[in-house]
Design a protein around this motif. Structure first.
Motif, PDB file in Angstrom:
ATOM      1  N   PRO A   1       2.499   2.368 -12.425  1.00 61.30           N
ATOM      2  CA  PRO A   1       2.544   3.717 -11.852  1.00 61.30           C
ATOM      3  C   PRO A   1       2.942   3.699 -10.377  1.00 61.30           C
ATOM      4  O   PRO A   1       2.537   2.807  -9.637  1.00 61.30           O
TER       5      PRO A   1
ATOM      6  N   PRO B   1       0.840  -1.201   0.000  1.00 65.33           N
ATOM      7  CA  PRO B   1       0.000   0.000   0.000  1.00 65.33           C
ATOM      8  C   PRO B   1       0.876   1.251   0.000  1.00 65.33           C
ATOM      9  O   PRO B   1       2.006   1.204   0.513  1.00 65.33           O
ATOM     10  N   PRO B   2       0.345   2.361  -0.527  1.00 68.44           N
ATOM     11  CA  PRO B   2       1.148   3.585  -0.618  1.00 68.44           C
ATOM     12  C   PRO B   2       1.729   4.008   0.730  1.00 68.44           C
ATOM     13  O   PRO B   2       2.871   4.446   0.804  1.00 68.44           O
TER      14      PRO B   2
ATOM     15  N   ARG C   1      -6.073   1.858  -7.669  1.00 72.09           N
ATOM     16  CA  ARG C   1      -4.708   1.376  -7.420  1.00 72.09           C
ATOM     17  C   ARG C   1      -4.724  -0.069  -6.918  1.00 72.09           C
ATOM     18  O   ARG C   1      -3.936  -0.895  -7.337  1.00 72.09           O
TER      19      ARG C   1
ATOM     20  N   LEU D   1      -0.419   7.140 -11.723  1.00 75.08           N
ATOM     21  CA  LEU D   1      -1.621   6.435 -11.279  1.00 75.08           C
ATOM     22  C   LEU D   1      -2.869   7.297 -11.511  1.00 75.08           C
ATOM     23  O   LEU D   1      -3.887   6.816 -12.005  1.00 75.08           O
TER      24      LEU D   1
ATOM     25  N   PRO E   1       2.562   4.686  -6.725  1.00 73.26           N
ATOM     26  CA  PRO E   1       1.341   5.137  -6.049  1.00 73.26           C
ATOM     27  C   PRO E   1       1.574   6.035  -4.847  1.00 73.26           C
ATOM     28  O   PRO E   1       0.627   6.586  -4.307  1.00 73.26           O
TER      29      PRO E   1
ATOM     30  N   ALA F   1       2.723   6.450 -17.432  1.00 81.12           N
ATOM     31  CA  ALA F   1       1.615   7.276 -16.932  1.00 81.12           C
ATOM     32  C   ALA F   1       1.518   7.156 -15.415  1.00 81.12           C
ATOM     33  O   ALA F   1       1.745   6.088 -14.859  1.00 81.12           O
TER      34      ALA F   1
END
Lengths: 814, 112
Positions: free
Chosen positions: A114, A91-92, B16, B41, A116, B39
Motif C-alpha cells: 500500500p 517514511p511517508p 505502516r 494502507l 503510505p 488495498a
C-alpha cells in the motif's frame, strides 16, 4: 546504442526464449522469459500511453523487487518518461518530499504494497501488465537521446531537502557497457540478487547487465537469510549479488558449525561446505559497503570468486571493480573502462567519466558543490596503488548501512534529534558490535534526558533508521573542524575508549534470539534475561508478535506459530523451543524428500504393482466416470477426493490416466499416516509418493503449502483428501476443511473433485480385513479454477459445491 | 442469547512501520490474497483491526489471522468468513471505521 529503450528492445529480442526473471512471491514459483518481459512491458506502456505519459514526465516507481517492477521500469522508459525509483521503507513524509521535488505525473505502485503517503494519480503495475495489448505504437522511448534524462534517484533527505541524482540514458548505457567489458556473465548464468532494484547497485547488476547478457535473475520478495538460503538451494544460481553483511553473517554461521571440527580437518571440508551453500554458485558480487578483507579471504578459500566493487548513485553507479583475472584482496578494484579516478591532495576520491550524473535535479547549489574542475567529488577517502587498484578508507565517510542494505544518513537522524528541546547538537555514528552495526547517538546538551530524547526521535524515524544506543558527550562542545563540522573521527575514538572503560550494563550473554527480541521490541539486549516474559515485560502486542515470529522464521530458518508465544512465555522457554526445533530432523520444509530421489522413483511402480495393484484390482473392479474432464487438462493438477476407506488412495491413483499417475504425490494427513500409522508411512512414501500435510487446525499449514508449491512447480500433480481425515459420519462427504480453499487459492492450479463410491463397503473405517469384493465407482468432476481474488472460505465452499454436484450424477459407463 | 464482543484499535503509522519492516512475510501471515491486492494502507489497518476484534470475540488463539477472511458486500458492509466452523457460533458481525491515524473495529459474536 541510441537509448535505454532501444537497448531493452534489442536485447529482449535477442534473448527472447531465455529465462529472464524467476520469482516466488508466496508458495508458487513463476518465471518470465525475455519475450514475456517485453510483452508485459508493452502492456504497461500502452496503459501509460492512455494516461498521456510522454517524454520528460516523471513517474514514481514504488515496490519491492519483482518482475513487474522490471517491466514497469522499462515501460516508463518506453514512453520517454523519467523513472523515479522509491525505497518502500521510506517514511511517508520523505515520499511526500520526493513527490514535491520530482513533480511526478503518475505513481506506478505494486498491488502488494500500500502507498503510505499523500494521494497521487496512480496505477498498479500488476494490473497494468495484464491489460489488453494493442498494436505496438512507435514508442517515443525509441527516439530519446543519450543526453536525455532516464532516471532521477533520490539519495538523501529524510528530514532535509531530498537530492535527486539525474542520470541520463548515456550515463546508464556507458556503465552497463563498461561493466560488460570487465565482468564475465554468460547467457546460461543465473543470478540471485539480494539488492533492491530501487538502488542503483541492484539495478545495474541485477537488471541492466543480465538483460544485456541474456542471463536469468531470481528476485526475492524479501531477502531474509531463510529466503536466500532457500533460493540458493532450489535455484541453479551461478552468481550472487550481495552486501557485505550477508557474507559476514553466513561465514559466521559456517564457522560456528565448524567449531567442533579439528583445524587440520577443515581444509578437507571446503568443497563440501561450498556445496552446502550451493552446488552451482561460483561468483559473488559484493558492494554497497566495505567488505572486511578477512571475510573476503575466507570466502575465496571456500572456492568462491568474490568481486568487490565501488560506486555511487551519482556514477550510475559502478566506478571500480575487481575482476576474475585482475583482483587484489582488500581493494575495490581498478576503474572501469572509460572511467577516470584520481585522488585529491586531501585524499578524497575524484571521478570523471561518461557514467557521471548530469547533476542534482533542480538543485544548482548542490550540483556546483559536488564537482571540482569537472571531477565529481565522492566524499570518500582512498588511495590508488602502483597498479591502479583503488582502496577506500571511509565510504561516504560516516554513512551507516542498515541491516537490509539501506543507506542510513547520520545527518537525517541528527536533524531529528536537534529539534528536541534540551539537545544542543548531536553526532550519529555506526558502531560495530559483534558483527552488527549499532546506530549510536552522541548527544550534547544541558540536563538532557538521553533515553527520552532517543525515544522521541525514533518516533519520527523510519524503521531502518532507529537509534539503538546513546551517550552524553562529556564536554561543553564537540571537537569541530575549521568549518564547524563535528569531527566524527574524534567522537568515534572517544566512544571506543569510553565504552570499553564503562560498560552500560552488567555483561549478559546476548544470543541471536535475545538480539532479535531486542530489535523487535526496541529494548536494550543487555536487559533481556532468561526469566523475562516476552509479552508482559517487553510489551509485545499482536503487531510485534507477528514481526517477531516472522523474523525468527526468516533469520533462524525454523517454522514457528504465534501460539508459541503466550502471555506467560519467557525468553528461556522460547530459547529452548528454538533450540529443539532447530535440531528436529527431517523438517517438512525440506524439499525434495527421499521419496523423490531417482531410486525411489525407479522402484515406485514395481513396488506399487507388487504390493497393492495386484490385489486391489481384483478386490475393487473400477467403474470410472468423467475421464473426459481430464483429457485437455495440463499437469500439474490438484485432485481432491472424498475419503471413507483405506482403499481410497490406491483406488484413486489407479483410476487416474497414466499421464497424471506417473507424476503424482499424495498429501497425507500428518495425524493419520505420520502419527497413528507411522510404521506404514515409509511404504506409503515409497509406493505412492506421499508426504505429510497438516490436517489439524493447530498445525502450521505453511510448511505443507511450501512443499506442495515446490511439487507443483516441478510438474507433480497432487492428490489430497480435503475432509481432513477419514469420514465416519455415514455420508458420502463430510464438510471440507478450510485447507482445501487455502490450497486452491494459494497454489493456483486447477482442482479436480474426485468422488469414490463403494470402497467404504469393502473396507469400512475400523476394519482390518475386506468384507468382500465389489465394483467401486470413481467420478472425476469438472476442474474448478479459483482466482486469487477468492477468499479461502469461498474457495472451500465452491469446491464443496463441485463435490455435491458430482455426487448427484448418475453412474456412467464401466 | 449469549454473545461476546471484541474490539481493536490500530495506529495506522505504527501499522505502516511494521508492514514496511515485515514486508511480504507480514502480509503472507496476516492477510488472504484477496484482502491484500491493491488495498490501501488504511484499509489494511482496518482489516487487521477487524481480524483482531473477531479473534477476541471468538477467543481464538494468537496467530489466527488467516482463519478469518473479510470480504466487502456491494453495500460496503464487511462480511466475515471463518475458515473452520466454531462450536455454537451463530452469527459474527464486524464493523470497521478509519479516521486519520487510526483504524478501529468492533466484532459481535452470538452463540446458540
Amino acid at each position: 546504442m541510441k537509448n535505454l529503450y532501444t537497448f531493452f528492445k534489442t536485447h529482449t529480442e535477442e534473448h527472447g526464449d531465455r529465462v529472464a526473471i524467476v520469482f516466488r512471491p508466496r508458495y508458487r514459483t513463476f518465471q518470465w522469459h525475455y519475450g514475456e518481459l517485453a510483452e508485459r512491458t508493452e502492456r504497461i506502456a500502452d496503459t501509460l500511453t492512455e494516461k498521456a505519459i510522454g517524454p520528460g514526465d516523471r513517474v514514481l516507481l514504488y515496490g519491492n523487487n519483482s518482475p513487474y517492477w522490471a517491466a514497469a521500469y522499462f515501460a516508463i522508459l518506453a514512453r520517454g518518461a523519467v523513472v523515479v525509483p522509491l525505497n518502500p521503507k521510506s517514511p511517508p513524509a520523505q515520499l511526500d518530499r520526493i513527490a514535491a521535488s520530482a513533480e511526478p505525473r503518475l505513481l506506478l505502485a505494486s498491488a502488494r504494497l500500500p502507498w503510505p503517503a499523500a494521494p497521487l494519480p496512480s496505477l498498479l503495475m500488476e494490473h497494468a501488465a495484464e491489460g489488453e495489448r494493442r498494436e505496438a505504437d512507435n514508442m517515443p522511448g525509441l527516439e530519446m537521446d543519450l543526453k536525455d534524462l532516464a532516471e532521477i534517484v533520490y539519495t538523501s533527505g529524510t528530514t532535509g531537502d531530498p537530492k535527486g541524482v539525474m542520470l541520463t540514458h548515456g550515463n546508464l548505457l556507458a556503465n552497463v557497457e563498461a561493466v560488460a567489458k570487465s565482468t564475465l556473465l554468460q547467457p546460461s548464468d543465473h543470478i540471485i540478487t539480494l539488492v533492491p532494484l530501487f538502488h542503483m547497485y541492484g539495478q545495474m547488476t541485477s537488471l541492466l547487465f543480465p538483460l544485456r547478457q541474456g542471463a536469468a535473475v531470481t528476485y526475492l520478495p524479501s531477502p531474509s537469510s531463510r529466503a536466500i538460503m532457500e533460493a540458493l538451494k532450489y535455484t541453479p544460481a551461478t552468481h550472487l549479488v550481495a552486501v557485505p553483511e550477508f557474507l559476514k553473517t553466513v561465514m559466521d554461521r559456517l564457522e560456528a558449525r565448524l567449531t567442533p571440527v579439528p583445524r587440520w580437518v577443515r581444509p578437507l571440508l571446503r568443497e563440501r561446505i561450498h556445496h552446502r551453500v550451493s552446488e552451482t554458485l561460483h561468483t559473488i558480487a559484493c558492494g554497497g559497503a566495505p567488505l572486511d578483507p578477512e571475510i573476503e579471504r575466507k570466502w575465496r578459500e571456500l572456492g568462491f570468486e568474490i568481486l568487490q566493487g565501488y560506486g555511487l548513485t551519482e556514477t550510475s553507479p559502478i566506478i571500480t571493480s575487481n575482476t576474475r583475472n585482475d583482483h587484489r584482496l582488500g581493494s575495490v578494484g581498478k576503474p572501469l573502462e572509460g572511467v577516470a579516478v584520481r585522488i585529491a591532495p586531501d585524499g578524497e576520491i575524484l571521478v570523471q567519466g561518461p557514467n557521471v550524473m548530469a547533476g542534482y535535479f533542480r538543485n544548482e547549489t548542490h550540483t556546483r558543490q559536488a564537482f571540482e574542475n569537472g571531477w565529481l567529488k565522492t566524499d570518500d577517502a582512498g588511495r590508488l596503488d602502483g597498479d591502479g587498484f583503488l582502496y577506500v578508507f571511509g565510504r561516504k565517510k560516516y554513512m551507516i548501512l542498515g541491516p537490509g542494505g539501506e543507506n542510513v544518513y547520520p545527518e537525517d537522524l541528527e536533524t531529528e534529534l536537534n529539534k528536541i528541546p534540551g539537545v544542543k547538537d548531536s553526532a550519529v555514528v555506526g558502531v560495530e558490535e559483534s558483527g552488527h552495526t549499532i546506530i549510536h547517538a552522541v548527544l550534547l546538551g544541558d540536563r538532557c534526558d538521553g533515553l527520552a530524547v532517543v525515544e522521541e526521535a525514533n518516533r519520527h524515524l523510519a524503521p531502518h533508521q532507529q537509534i539503538m544506543a546513546w551517550s552524553l558527550w562529556p564536554e561543553a562542545d564537540f571537537p569541530r573542524s575549521a568549518t564547524r563540522k563535528v569531527k566524527k573521527e574524534d567522537v568515534l575514538r572517544w566512544l571506543g575508549s569510553h565504552q570499553a572503560a564503562k560498560p552500560a550494563a552488567p555483561s549478559v550473554e546476548i544470543t541471536p534470539l535475545t538480539r532479535l527480541i531486542a530489535q523487535v521490541t526496541r529494548q536494550d539486549p543487555r536487559l533481556i534475561h532468561g526469566t523475562t516474559k516476552i509479552v508482559g515485560d517487553l510489551k509485545l502486542d499482536s503487531l510485534l508478535r507477528i514481526e517477531l515470529v516472522g523474523r525468527i522464521e526468516e533469520e533462524m530458518n525454523i517454522t514457528i506459530q504465534e501460539t508459541q508465544i503466550t502471555a506467560q512465555t519467557t525468553v528461556a522457554e522460547l530459547e529452548e523451543w528454538v533450540r529443539k526445533e532447530r535440531g528436529r530432523s527431517p523438517r517438512l520444509t525440506k524439499y525434495p524428500r527421499w521419496s523423490l530421489s531417482p531410486w525411489a522413483i525407479k522402484f515406485r511402480f514395481p513396488v506399487q504393482r507388487a504390493l497393492f495393484l495386484s490385489w486391489i484390482s481384483w478386490l475393487c473392479p473400477l467403474r470410472v466416470v468423467g475421464r473426459e474432464h481430464l483429457e485437455t487438462l495440463q499437469a500439474p493438477v490438484i485432485f481432491m477426493a472424498n475419503h471413507r476407506s483405506f482403499l481410497d488412495s490406491p483406488v484413486a491413483v489407479q483410476a487416474l490416466p497414466e499421464t497424471f499417475r506417473k507424476r503424482l504425490a499424495i498429501a497425507a494427513g500428518t495425524e493419520t499416516l505420520y502419527e497413528t500409522f507411522r510404521w506404514f508411512s515409509p511404504l506409503a512414501d515409497l509406493a505412492y509418493n506421499s508426504y505429510p500435510f497438516p490436517s489439524r487446525i493447530e498445525e502450521n499449514i505453511r510448511p505443507g503449502l511450501d512443499y506442495t508449491g515446490r511439487l507443483l512447480d516441478d510438474g507433480w500433480s497432487i492428490l489430497i483428501f480435503p475432509e481432513g481425515q477419514m469420514n465416519r459420519i455415514g455420508q458420502a462427504l463430510a464438510p471440507l476443511k478450510g485447507g482445501a480453499g487455502v490450497l486452491a487459492v494459494e497454489m493456483q492450479a486447477p482442482v479436480v473433485p474426485v468422488v469414490i463410491l463403494g470402497t467404504e463397503k469393502i473396507l469400512p473405517p475400523g476394519y482390518a480385513f475386506p468384507l468382500g469384493r465389489r465394483v467401486v465407482e470413481v467420478r472425476f468432476g469438472k476442474p474448478v479454477r479459483l482466482t486469487r481474488e477468492t477468499s479461502y472460505a469461498e474457495a472451500t465452499r465452491r469446491i464443496e459445491q463441485a463435490f455435491r454436484v458430482l455426487l448427484q450424477k448418475p453412474g456412467g459407463k464401466r | 442469547m449469549p454473545f461476546r464482543l471484541g474490539c481493536d484499535i490500530v495506529s495506522v503509522p505504527r501499522f505502516r512501520e511494521r508492514l514496511a519492516e515485515g514486508g511480504e512475510g507480514f502480509l503472507e501471515r496476516v492477510f488472504q490474497p484477496h484482502e491484500q491486492a491493491g488495498a490501501s494502507l488504511e484499509r489494511l489497518a482496518g482489516l487487521f483491526a477487524a481480524k483482531e476484534a473477531a479473534c477476541k470475540a471468538l477467543s481464538l488463539p494468537p496467530g489466527s489471522w488467516l482463519q478469518i477472511g473479510v470480504t466487502e458486500e456491494t453495500t460496503g458492509i464487511p462480511r466475515v468468513q471463518l475458515l473452520e466452523p466454531q462450536p455454537e457460533l451463530q452469527t459474527l458481525y464486524v464493523s470497521i471505521s478509519e479516521e486519520g491515524d487510526y483504524a478501529m473495529a468492533v466484532a459481535i459474536a452470538t452463540f446458540a
